[in-house]
Design a protein around this motif. Sequence first.
Motif, short mmCIF file in Angstrom:
data_model
loop_
_atom_site.label_atom_id
_atom_site.label_comp_id
_atom_site.label_asym_id
_atom_site.label_seq_id
_atom_site.Cartn_x
_atom_site.Cartn_y
_atom_site.Cartn_z
N GLY B 64 36.42 -78.03 13.01
CA GLY B 64 35.86 -79.08 12.17
C GLY B 64 34.41 -79.36 12.53
N ASP B 65 33.91 -80.49 12.12
CA ASP B 65 32.50 -80.81 12.37
C ASP B 65 32.18 -80.88 13.86
OD1 ASP B 65 32.10 -80.83 9.69
OD2 ASP B 65 31.49 -82.93 9.53
N PHE B 66 33.12 -81.44 14.65
CA PHE B 66 32.84 -81.51 16.09
C PHE B 66 32.74 -80.10 16.69
CE2 PHE B 66 35.24 -85.77 15.93
CZ PHE B 66 34.07 -86.44 15.65
N GLY B 67 33.56 -79.21 16.15
CA GLY B 67 33.51 -77.83 16.62
C GLY B 67 32.18 -77.18 16.29
N VAL B 68 31.70 -77.39 15.07
CA VAL B 68 30.42 -76.79 14.68
C VAL B 68 29.28 -77.40 15.49
CG1 VAL B 68 28.82 -76.39 12.77
CG2 VAL B 68 31.28 -76.30 12.35
N LEU B 69 29.34 -78.71 15.71
CA LEU B 69 28.29 -79.36 16.50
C LEU B 69 28.31 -78.86 17.94
CD1 LEU B 69 28.58 -83.10 15.29
CD2 LEU B 69 26.83 -81.44 14.65
N THR B 70 29.51 -78.66 18.48
CA THR B 70 29.63 -78.19 19.85
C THR B 70 29.13 -76.75 19.97
OG1 THR B 70 31.48 -79.69 20.24
CG2 THR B 70 31.26 -77.82 21.75
N SER B 225 30.39 -63.34 19.57
CA SER B 225 30.59 -61.99 20.08
C SER B 225 29.25 -61.31 20.37
CB SER B 225 31.49 -61.22 19.11
OG SER B 225 30.93 -60.02 18.75
N ALA B 226 28.25 -61.56 19.52
CA ALA B 226 26.93 -60.96 19.76
C ALA B 226 26.30 -61.53 21.03
CB ALA B 226 26.02 -61.21 18.56
N VAL B 227 26.41 -62.84 21.19
CA VAL B 227 25.82 -63.48 22.37
C VAL B 227 26.57 -63.02 23.63
CG1 VAL B 227 25.45 -65.69 23.55
CG2 VAL B 227 24.88 -65.46 21.13
N SER B 228 27.89 -62.91 23.52
CA SER B 228 28.68 -62.45 24.66
C SER B 228 28.25 -61.05 25.08
CB SER B 228 30.17 -62.42 24.32
OG SER B 228 30.60 -63.70 23.96
N SER B 229 27.96 -60.20 24.09
CA SER B 229 27.59 -58.83 24.42
C SER B 229 26.24 -58.77 25.14
CB SER B 229 27.57 -57.96 23.16
OG SER B 229 26.46 -58.32 22.36
N LEU B 230 25.43 -59.82 24.97
CA LEU B 230 24.15 -59.86 25.70
C LEU B 230 24.36 -60.30 27.15
CD1 LEU B 230 21.95 -61.66 22.98
CD2 LEU B 230 21.88 -59.24 23.60
N GLY B 231 25.53 -60.84 27.44
CA GLY B 231 25.84 -61.24 28.82
C GLY B 231 25.02 -62.42 29.31
N LEU B 232 24.52 -63.23 28.39
CA LEU B 232 23.63 -64.32 28.80
C LEU B 232 24.39 -65.56 29.26
CD1 LEU B 232 21.03 -64.07 25.88
CD2 LEU B 232 20.81 -63.17 28.19
N ILE B 233 25.55 -65.83 28.64
CA ILE B 233 26.31 -67.03 29.00
C ILE B 233 27.39 -66.64 30.00
CG2 ILE B 233 27.72 -68.94 28.13
CD1 ILE B 233 26.36 -68.68 25.46
N THR B 234 27.32 -67.19 31.20
CA THR B 234 28.27 -66.79 32.24
C THR B 234 29.45 -67.74 32.35
OG1 THR B 234 26.91 -67.91 33.90
CG2 THR B 234 26.54 -65.56 33.60
N THR B 235 29.34 -68.93 31.77
CA THR B 235 30.48 -69.85 31.77
C THR B 235 31.47 -69.41 30.69
OG1 THR B 235 28.93 -71.62 32.29
CG2 THR B 235 31.15 -72.28 31.62
N PRO B 236 32.72 -69.13 31.06
CA PRO B 236 33.67 -68.72 30.04
C PRO B 236 34.02 -69.88 29.09
CG PRO B 236 34.59 -68.49 32.27
CD PRO B 236 33.31 -69.22 32.39
N PHE B 237 34.10 -69.60 27.82
CA PHE B 237 34.55 -70.61 26.86
C PHE B 237 35.25 -69.88 25.72
CE2 PHE B 237 30.42 -69.39 25.26
CZ PHE B 237 30.57 -69.37 23.89
N THR B 238 36.00 -70.63 24.93
CA THR B 238 36.67 -70.04 23.78
C THR B 238 36.28 -70.78 22.51
OG1 THR B 238 38.59 -71.47 24.15
CG2 THR B 238 38.68 -69.25 25.11
N ALA B 239 36.58 -70.17 21.38
CA ALA B 239 36.25 -70.76 20.08
C ALA B 239 37.39 -70.44 19.12
CB ALA B 239 34.93 -70.24 19.57
N THR B 240 38.58 -70.94 19.46
CA THR B 240 39.76 -70.53 18.70
C THR B 240 39.88 -71.25 17.35
OG1 THR B 240 41.02 -72.16 19.96
CG2 THR B 240 41.13 -69.89 20.71
N PHE B 241 39.12 -72.32 17.15
CA PHE B 241 39.24 -73.08 15.90
C PHE B 241 38.07 -72.84 14.94
CE2 PHE B 241 41.61 -75.48 19.10
CZ PHE B 241 42.85 -75.55 18.48
N LEU B 242 37.15 -71.96 15.34
CA LEU B 242 36.00 -71.69 14.47
C LEU B 242 36.17 -70.33 13.79
CD1 LEU B 242 33.07 -72.91 16.78
CD2 LEU B 242 33.91 -74.02 14.68
N PRO B 243 35.73 -70.23 12.54
CA PRO B 243 35.91 -68.97 11.80
C PRO B 243 35.04 -67.84 12.36
CG PRO B 243 34.69 -70.57 10.48
CD PRO B 243 35.10 -71.28 11.73
#
Lengths: 258, 243
Positions: B64-70, B225-243
């Motif tokens: 939802g909106d909170f997900g997009v803002l986050t 997925s593109a940002v993950s492939s750059l290896g820039l963000i080292t803190t693991p997180f998920t996005a199971t509710f975003l398209p």
Amino acid sequence: MNLIKFLESFTDDKLYTSGTSRRDSFSQFGTIGKGLALASVPFGLSALANKSFAADIQPTPATAAGALQLALTLEYLESAFYANGVDSGIIPAEDQAAINLIANHEADHVSFLSSAMTAAGVALPPVPTFDWSGGLGLTPFEDYEQFLAVAQGFEDTGVRAYKGQAGFLMGTPYLTPALQIHSVEARHASLIRRLRGQKGWITGSDRGGLPAEFQIIYDGEQSTTLGAGQFDAAAQSEAYDEVISTQTAVDIANVFIA
Amino acid sequence: MQQQVKKEGVSQAFTGRRNFLKLSGLTLAGTGLLLAGCSDDDDTTPTADNLPGVRNGKFDLGGGDFGVLTYAYALEQLEADFYTRVVGSAGFASFSEEARDILSDIHKHEVIHREFFKSTLNSLLPSANVLPALEFAYAGVNFDSESSVLATAAVLEDTGVAAYNGGGQYIADSAYLVIAGQIVSVEARHASAIRDLINPGSTDFANTADANGLDPAKNPSEIISAVSSLGLITTPFTATFLP
């Protein structure tokens, strides 16, 4: 009688038919122009048309169809402006690649929006008759500095206008394409501004040396609301572009509509 | 008991959103557009089921909106962190004056964007539901090299533009859509300036657009997925509710 309707019926189908590409239309005008004094016939039929009609465009409705109609009218303006600029021969060699790309994008936007609107059954607004002097005696196709100044005004207006219409497009398939055009206009704005020695982003409500009549394009850009507390007012205002209303977008466009 | 906790989370979120509107000054707009957006929003405000927060040991961005803002907050954290390192690098002083001017401005803009999302999300959500500060790594970036910094900056700015362009359609509240629009055009201005700085006089500033003159728009999953492939963000997180 509704003025827009009247103009639609007046419009010469052969010149304005949507089947003819904008580029073709402009080449036609270009050919006419070369045989005559450019200054006296700045744009096709204007010498004939602007004596008879005050053709100012009117605010579009606060609907998705209205948003698309306003967008297309602004794209007509930009597309015609850059096509004239490209034809004028005043663009220095080092800037031609950039200006040609922008001209192509604006023509692409006209085609894309026209097709999308036709497919959706939304009436296409008529192509206005433009007055590139802006009523200020401007000669943007003779003076490259003026050309860039007007271009900056159009691009920064486009960015604000698309943003202002986005809410009307929510929940429709046209929101995303409108956002995709919006960011392209912002890329253009940044480049044109930098060609003029300005920053690519807008500081405060600084119109960057444009005529005072253009201040309307920048009024409100000085907002620091969303950036409050960080760095300084200049950076806070630069970090966010602001919207303009339909009425303001129309008022700006009408400066260049005969 | 658990139901109660969930309910409380939702009502706090509601209050927070109203506060946010006041905070951002958008109530002043008072247009039919905004009012329509608010009433729509009441139907689509995220439930406790998809609020941002820790799930299975990882922070999930939520829906939802909170997900997009986050999601936007995560991207702004990345950009702000990157430019903070750029302007703080030992080699920065050796960059061209134009590059230093542009990168210094962008640094401020991106920090301003990050802090906006941070304070907004904190006003909207309980702190446990606000994305924490992420950690980043830049193995492939030489912060003392202007060309390396500009190349990375171009990728980040283009990514930001495509992310906001593709994310806009998932925003239910028109007030948030407007703010996303206010940010994305500045990101596009950045992208144009950086790309032109890399290759002046070329069409690179805007040759991202397709044959219809449209810039890319990408879904959150593509961006992440593109940002993950750059290896820039080292803190693991998920996005199971975003398209």
